[in-house]
Scaffold this active site. Structure first.
Site, PDB file in Angstrom:
ATOM      1  N   ASP A  16       0.044  41.204  86.355  1.00 41.05           N
ATOM      2  CA  ASP A  16      -0.761  41.628  85.224  1.00 41.05           C
ATOM      3  C   ASP A  16      -2.108  42.156  85.670  1.00 41.05           C
ATOM      4  O   ASP A  16      -3.139  41.808  85.110  1.00 41.05           O
ATOM      5  CB  ASP A  16      -0.944  40.493  84.222  1.00 41.05           C
ATOM      6  CG  ASP A  16       0.358  40.130  83.585  1.00 41.05           C
ATOM      7  OD1 ASP A  16       0.725  38.958  83.700  1.00 41.05           O
ATOM      8  OD2 ASP A  16       0.995  40.989  82.978  1.00 41.05           O
ATOM      9  N   LEU A  93      -6.217  38.379  86.398  1.00 40.86           N
ATOM     10  CA  LEU A  93      -6.132  38.738  84.982  1.00 40.86           C
ATOM     11  C   LEU A  93      -6.802  40.092  84.811  1.00 40.86           C
ATOM     12  O   LEU A  93      -7.906  40.321  85.316  1.00 40.86           O
ATOM     13  CB  LEU A  93      -6.837  37.673  84.133  1.00 40.86           C
ATOM     14  CG  LEU A  93      -6.639  37.705  82.614  1.00 40.86           C
ATOM     15  CD1 LEU A  93      -5.167  37.598  82.256  1.00 40.86           C
ATOM     16  CD2 LEU A  93      -7.426  36.580  81.952  1.00 40.86           C
ATOM     17  N   ASP A  94      -6.111  41.008  84.141  1.00 34.75           N
ATOM     18  CA  ASP A  94      -6.626  42.364  83.928  1.00 34.75           C
ATOM     19  C   ASP A  94      -8.061  42.351  83.397  1.00 34.75           C
ATOM     20  O   ASP A  94      -8.418  41.496  82.587  1.00 34.75           O
ATOM     21  CB  ASP A  94      -5.773  43.095  82.894  1.00 34.75           C
ATOM     22  CG  ASP A  94      -4.559  43.755  83.522  1.00 34.75           C
ATOM     23  OD1 ASP A  94      -4.423  43.707  84.748  1.00 34.75           O
ATOM     24  OD2 ASP A  94      -3.755  44.310  82.763  1.00 34.75           O
ATOM     25  N   PRO A  95      -8.888  43.327  83.802  1.00 37.80           N
ATOM     26  CA  PRO A  95     -10.214  43.453  83.187  1.00 37.80           C
ATOM     27  C   PRO A  95     -10.137  43.593  81.669  1.00 37.80           C
ATOM     28  O   PRO A  95     -11.006  43.085  80.952  1.00 37.80           O
ATOM     29  CB  PRO A  95     -10.784  44.723  83.833  1.00 37.80           C
ATOM     30  CG  PRO A  95     -10.093  44.808  85.156  1.00 37.80           C
ATOM     31  CD  PRO A  95      -8.703  44.283  84.916  1.00 37.80           C
TER      32      PRO A  95
END
Length: 368
Positions: A16, A93-95
């Protein structure tokens, strides 16, 4: 307690993520090597900023990561707030995503693989009608459709994405291809062939239909799953295309939303601790929280001394555990080591040195 065998040597996988994080365990970069050593061009001692002393801090902080912050930046912020010597996260974790980012500090970094191997739960919104090259809102539109799926059609599709499935990772992912990150190749305009991977989706449900264009889902999945790929593949099968427009992680291994602390609250706690009102220990969860699925084994102080030196301990007598595999070892209620039981011996694999700041007793009691 049911014995669960885990392998602490498993390499963490990045999932992700639209951007790769730097190696957070690497030694700090030495800027001094690039500095001009001419004393006439050196700043005066009066103008130099004093270096903050690093200290031994051990435990977990489960940051409720805000949207827009990278996982690497989040680790750096928490490390600075605690003036900690070491820190790392348990799963990028994605920005563009918010939610649980477990950050291991000090000796807790030795337990990161156990968290990364655990289940993850996400709440996410899919916007229908457009497929994007990044599979989220940051990318450019590559396919579009006027078709919109009904809730009934969506629910009928979900069983196809539940259980052990094959999934092709997004083009913009951190997977390495001949030493290069896939997203670097994609940014350079290269179209790469990413091989399908087996991932496990334990649960996938449609929880809300916001309007004709947006549907909200919850998914619980194993490691290596790309939620962005779920949105892409569902949109293709439904004939309407789709991409992720909101994403929040609500569970990582043993850590859920009750464990999360927003950045503003953490900073306020650190400010109070600096002025003598409270303790940073109140923000920490114990190192062993990451080991909830692993049996605990208490040993005597004499056996603890042997384990601490890296020596195996013979298990005999009626109190010997009737199990094998990985256990975490305690002495007088304090975490000592990760060890393997086999052939009547307790063999230490990772020894913990928890001298310094650890979770407050109240946090330890809450985790029992």
């Amino acid at each position: 307690m049911t014995v669960t065998t885990a392998n602490p040597a498993i390499e963490p996988q990045i999932a992700d993520s639209a951007a790769a994080d730097k190696n957070i365990f690497a030694a700090p970069h030495d800027d001094a090597r690039r500095v001009n050593n001419d004393p006439r061009q050196q700043p005066s001692k009066q103008n130099r900023q004093p270096r903050r002393d690093k200290r031994d801090v051990h435990g977990w902080v489960v940051l409720d990561k805000p949207i827009g912050m990278t996982s690497t930046h989040a680790v750096a912020v928490v490390k600075r707030l605690f003036s900690a010597k070491r820190a790392g996260h348990a799963g990028t974790l994605d920005p563009l995503a918010s939610g649980g980012l477990p950050i291991a500090i000090g000796e807790a970094t030795k337990t990161v693989p156990f968290v990364m191997d655990g289940r993850k739960r996400y709440r996410f919104t899919v916007t229908w009608g457009e497929e994007r090259d990044t599979d989220d809102t940051e990318g450019r539109v590559v396919k579009s459709s006027e078709v919109r799926p009904t809730p009934e059609a969506i629910r009928a599709l979900l069983p196809r994405f539940t259980g052990l499935i094959e999934q092709i990772p997004p083009q913009y992912s951190a997977i390495k291809i001949q030493g290069e990150r896939a997203y670097d190749l994609a940014r350079d305009g290269e179209i790469v062939e990413l091989k399908p991977r087996h991932v496990e989706i334990h649960e996938l449900t449609l929880t809300e239909q916001l309007d004709n264009d947006r549907s909200v889902f919850e998914a619980e999945c194993g490691k290596g799953t790309y939620v962005r790929a779920l949105a892409r593949d569902m949109g293709r099968i439904l004939g309407c295309f789709g991409h992720i427009s909101a994403l929040r992680r609500t569970l990582v291994g043993p850590f859920d939303e009750n464990d999360m602390i927003p950045l503003e609250q953490l900073e306020a706690l650190c400010d109070r601790a600096a002025s003598g009102e409270g303790s940073l220990a109140d923000a920490l969860l114990p190192v062993e929280t990451a080991l909830d699925d692993i049996p605990a084994l208490a040993v005597t102080r004499a056996d603890a001394a042997r384990l601490h030196r890296g020596q195996a301990v013979l298990l005999r007598g009626r109190d010997a555990p009737n199990c094998s595999g990985t256990v975490y070892v305690t002495v007088a209620g304090r975490l000592l080591a990760l060890a393997e039981i086999g052939n009547g011996e307790l063999i230490p694999k990772r020894v913990f040195n928890l001298n310094g700041l650890t979770a407050s007793p109240a946090r330890n009691d809450e985790s029992i």
